[in-house]
Design an enzyme around this catalytic site. Structure first.
Site, PDB file in Angstrom:
ATOM      1  N   GLU A 189      -4.405 -11.802  14.000  1.00 48.15           N
ATOM      2  CA  GLU A 189      -4.046 -10.393  13.870  1.00 48.15           C
ATOM      3  C   GLU A 189      -5.251  -9.509  14.173  1.00 48.15           C
ATOM      4  O   GLU A 189      -5.099  -8.384  14.653  1.00 48.15           O
ATOM      5  CB  GLU A 189      -3.506 -10.098  12.466  1.00 48.15           C
ATOM      6  CG  GLU A 189      -2.808  -8.742  12.353  1.00 48.15           C
ATOM      7  CD  GLU A 189      -2.034  -8.582  11.066  1.00 48.15           C
ATOM      8  OE1 GLU A 189      -0.822  -8.901  11.051  1.00 48.15           O
ATOM      9  OE2 GLU A 189      -2.634  -8.140  10.067  1.00 48.15           O
ATOM     10  N   HIS A 198      -2.442 -38.452  10.516  1.00 51.97           N
ATOM     11  CA  HIS A 198      -1.238 -39.242  10.761  1.00 51.97           C
ATOM     12  C   HIS A 198      -0.147 -38.415  11.424  1.00 51.97           C
ATOM     13  O   HIS A 198       1.017 -38.811  11.427  1.00 51.97           O
ATOM     14  CB  HIS A 198      -0.749 -39.845   9.446  1.00 51.97           C
ATOM     15  CG  HIS A 198      -1.699 -40.856   8.885  1.00 51.97           C
ATOM     16  ND1 HIS A 198      -1.606 -42.208   9.143  1.00 51.97           N
ATOM     17  CD2 HIS A 198      -2.813 -40.701   8.113  1.00 51.97           C
ATOM     18  CE1 HIS A 198      -2.595 -42.847   8.539  1.00 51.97           C
ATOM     19  NE2 HIS A 198      -3.349 -41.954   7.908  1.00 51.97           N
ATOM     20  N   GLY A 230      -5.128  -5.079   5.379  1.00 49.48           N
ATOM     21  CA  GLY A 230      -4.366  -6.030   4.579  1.00 49.48           C
ATOM     22  C   GLY A 230      -4.935  -7.431   4.591  1.00 49.48           C
ATOM     23  O   GLY A 230      -5.025  -8.101   3.554  1.00 49.48           O
ATOM     24  N   ARG A 231      -5.355  -7.906   5.765  1.00 57.43           N
ATOM     25  CA  ARG A 231      -5.862  -9.274   5.871  1.00 57.43           C
ATOM     26  C   ARG A 231      -7.281  -9.400   5.342  1.00 57.43           C
ATOM     27  O   ARG A 231      -7.823 -10.504   5.303  1.00 57.43           O
ATOM     28  CB  ARG A 231      -5.785  -9.753   7.320  1.00 57.43           C
ATOM     29  CG  ARG A 231      -6.506  -8.865   8.325  1.00 57.43           C
ATOM     30  CD  ARG A 231      -6.102  -9.221   9.748  1.00 57.43           C
ATOM     31  NE  ARG A 231      -6.674  -8.348  10.763  1.00 57.43           N
ATOM     32  CZ  ARG A 231      -6.171  -7.172  11.118  1.00 57.43           C
ATOM     33  NH1 ARG A 231      -5.088  -6.699  10.509  1.00 57.43           N
ATOM     34  NH2 ARG A 231      -6.726  -6.458  12.074  1.00 57.43           N
ATOM     35  N   GLU A 256      10.168  -5.721   3.988  1.00 58.22           N
ATOM     36  CA  GLU A 256      10.375  -7.013   3.339  1.00 58.22           C
ATOM     37  C   GLU A 256       9.992  -6.958   1.864  1.00 58.22           C
ATOM     38  O   GLU A 256      10.729  -7.445   0.992  1.00 58.22           O
ATOM     39  CB  GLU A 256       9.541  -8.097   4.047  1.00 58.22           C
ATOM     40  CG  GLU A 256       9.922  -8.341   5.500  1.00 58.22           C
ATOM     41  CD  GLU A 256       9.126  -7.510   6.485  1.00 58.22           C
ATOM     42  OE1 GLU A 256       9.061  -7.895   7.662  1.00 58.22           O
ATOM     43  OE2 GLU A 256       8.554  -6.468   6.065  1.00 58.22           O
ATOM     44  N   LYS A 311       9.242  -4.505  14.221  1.00 59.50           N
ATOM     45  CA  LYS A 311       9.699  -3.876  12.981  1.00 59.50           C
ATOM     46  C   LYS A 311      10.548  -2.640  13.274  1.00 59.50           C
ATOM     47  O   LYS A 311      11.581  -2.403  12.635  1.00 59.50           O
ATOM     48  CB  LYS A 311       8.492  -3.504  12.118  1.00 59.50           C
ATOM     49  CG  LYS A 311       7.769  -4.711  11.532  1.00 59.50           C
ATOM     50  CD  LYS A 311       6.383  -4.381  11.044  1.00 59.50           C
ATOM     51  CE  LYS A 311       6.366  -3.383   9.919  1.00 59.50           C
ATOM     52  NZ  LYS A 311       4.990  -3.180   9.377  1.00 59.50           N
ATOM     53  N   LYS A 338       0.826  -1.207   0.000  1.00 59.41           N
ATOM     54  CA  LYS A 338       0.000   0.000   0.000  1.00 59.41           C
ATOM     55  C   LYS A 338       0.860   1.258   0.000  1.00 59.41           C
ATOM     56  O   LYS A 338       0.648   2.180  -0.779  1.00 59.41           O
ATOM     57  CB  LYS A 338      -0.937   0.000   1.201  1.00 59.41           C
ATOM     58  CG  LYS A 338      -1.921   1.168   1.218  1.00 59.41           C
ATOM     59  CD  LYS A 338      -2.790   1.180   2.463  1.00 59.41           C
ATOM     60  CE  LYS A 338      -3.801   0.076   2.463  1.00 59.41           C
ATOM     61  NZ  LYS A 338      -4.770   0.192   3.574  1.00 59.41           N
TER      62      LYS A 338
END
Length: 545
Positions: A358, A389, A272-273, A216, A509, A210
């Site tokens: 979040e 399993h 964002g999510r 990152e 961050k 954005k």
């Protein structure tokens, strides 16, 4: 002086639920089912093409009545309307929360700050469709004149988890003559493995950020630019033919070398999510095509309409949210297992981890007071039957109560002999085994040696939901995601937390930005951290030499 509002644990329904829990805590699902032949029908609901059987939760009629009373005391209906009406319910950032506008029909009206935002949403959608048509038809050429064969989405958080989940979930509908890769981790191996077998002349990068400042994402974007230029004779003008941006920062996009005509925007009322159905989903649209993307949006919208209009007691997201409150706050469950019996949904649990934790991993209420109750449990999971399993042993016979959401489909996308019947038999059997278990008497009746009987007893009484749909289509994926979005909203509304900020990601961050130059500096830096961090920095600097 204005009186402080009651905390959640002081509300009448909460106190009644706490008392009720003591009355029913030792009641087994075996008895609940034997006492009520209509239990399965009573505690199930079908809407918008999804069928929820929640009868295997440790609930009674009174439990549900009290949970619905709690929802009313917390004014859930008004809070739902506030979201759809563009009220600034993200209080710490003074923002509306309008991901529902991303999938609203073109003629709908949804307002934020006095403006109908739907026309802007559809303008971006049409721009995405025009771009997708050019790429998919081969009309969009790379710098050397070759068509695009490889698409690499570069983002992190919601700019990665949504697109990669949707790509994997809808891979059945995707273009198989195109290669899709996703880069998110700042670990250079992620970029290396995503690109080492690609031809730069045939590769398009989608940079999703954005602000166009996310550390990152921009580190990977710069590496992508260097990789491209190395393969294209260091021609800077090549960047504009091999990079597009999903961003709102035109100045930084242009400085990077991307033509702002190829910048796809979104808005500060999209978290964002909650953004996989915005321009962040450009890679999804390229993979499955505009028509399937529109079908996914329609699925989202159908669930939005249901959530807004259905009565609380017949409202799928509300019921799932309230059941999660019951399991978490009253039965003491600390985690939830998401178990899709559909290989295409292998990334769905990871996607839900961000959506849920979040959003509701908060320790203060909307007015800044410390919560008087637990908030979000830990979400995790893997596709069935693989999980059976590995970790199902813990769910069945461990000491912790772990509610499970089983997700399954009546029809396979790739029918293959007996596979799907065996798959479905397993999901139904696992829910049955969790609910009813096996008693010591039943184990003994099988002729089991006495010393082995305790090891083969299954306590049961472990709650689960089963979500069934006809088939995994783009529309159904949209409904599933919106279902969990609104269940998260329901829980946050009850807990009275801000489900739409994420300050918890900031501190680490900020500290990382301080440490980066201390790791990179050629001179020994003066360190002012704690003794552990100082020691680790010094050891790392020595080791990397």
């Amino acid at each position: 002086m204005k009186a402080q509002p009651k905390s959640l644990t002081q509300k009448a329904a909460w106190k009644l639920l706490a008392s009720h829990q003591k009355q029913v805590q030792k009641v087994h699902l075996r008895k609940l089912f034997s006492d009520d032949p209509n239990r399965a029908r009573k505690f199930s609901l079908k809407t918008a093409g999804l069928f929820l059987d929640y009868s295997k939760n440790r609930i009674t009629d009174k439990t549900m009545d009290l949970l619905l009373q709690l929802a009313r005391e917390c004014d859930l209906k008004r809070k739902i309307e506030d979201m759809f009406n563009g009220e600034k319910i993200n209080v710490t950032e003074n923002r509306s929360v309008l991901h529902v506008a991303l999938r609203a029909p073109e003629k709908a009206k949804i307002w934020a700050d006095g403006k109908n935002v739907v026309p802007d949403v559809h303008a971006v959608l049409k721009k995405m469709e025009q771009f997708a048509a050019m790429v998919l038809s081969g009309q969009w050429k790379g710098y050397s004149g070759k068509s695009i064969r490889n698409i690499v989405n570069v983002g992190i958080g919601g700019s990665d988890l949504g697109p990669v989940m949707a790509y994997e979930a809808l891979r059945h509908y995707s273009r198989r003559d195109l290669v899709f890769r996703f880069v998110s981790n700042v670990d250079g191996i992620d970029f290396h493995e995503a690109t080492q077998d690609l031809d730069p002349a045939e590769t398009l990068f989608i940079i999703s950020s954005k602000t166009f400042t996310t550390l990152e994402t921009m580190t990977n974007a710069q590496t992508a630019r260097e990789w491209l230029l190395a393969g294209m004779g260091n021609k800077m003008e090549a960047v504009a033919r091999h990079f597009v941006a999903v961003s709102t920062n035109a100045e930084k996009v242009a400085a990077f070398g991307i033509d702002t005509k190829n910048m796809f925007g979104f808005w500060d009322w999209v978290g964002g999510r909650y953004s996989m159905d915005s321009a962040i989903g450009l890679s999804t649209m390229l993979a499955i095509g505009p028509d399937h993307f529109r079908a996914m949006l329609d699925g989202f919208h159908q669930m939005d309409v249901h959530f807004r209009t259905a009565p609380l007691d017949r409202n799928l997201p509300v019921l799932m949210g309230l059941l999660s409150i019951w399991n978490n706050n009253f039965l003491g469950a600390e985690t939830v297992a998401i178990l899709p019996y559909e290989q295409y949904l292998k990334r769905f649990p990871a996607y839900l981890q961000q959506l849920t934790m979040e959003s509701n991993g908060k320790h203060v209420t909307l007015d800044g007071r410390t919560v008087s109750h637990d908030t979000c449990p830990v979400f995790w999971g893997e596709p069935g039957t693989n999980g059976q399993h590995s970790f199902y042993q813990l769910i069945h016979q461990g000491t912790r109560l772990i509610p499970c959401d089983f997700i399954a489909f009546a029809k396979a996308l790739a029918p293959m002999g007996r596979h799907h019947d065996i798959l479905m038999a397993n999901v139904l059997a696992q829910a049955e085994a969790l609910a009813f278990g096996k008693t010591a008497d039943e184990v003994k009746a099988e002729g089991t040696a006495p010393e082995l009987v305790p090891h083969r007893v299954f306590e049961g009484n472990r709650p689960s939901n089963i979500l069934l749909a006809d088939q995994l289509t783009p529309s159904v994926l949209g409904k599933l995601v919106a279902l969990y979005e609104h269940s998260v909203f329901t829980q946050g509304a009850i807990w009275n937390v801000d489900s739409f900020d994420q300050w918890g990601v900031e501190l680490g961050k900020v500290l990382a930005q301080r440490i980066i130059p201390e790791l990179e500096n050629s001179q020994e830096p003066r360190l002012k951290h704690d003794s552990s961090t100082n020691q680790l920095i010094r050891i790392y600097r020595k080791m990397k030499k």
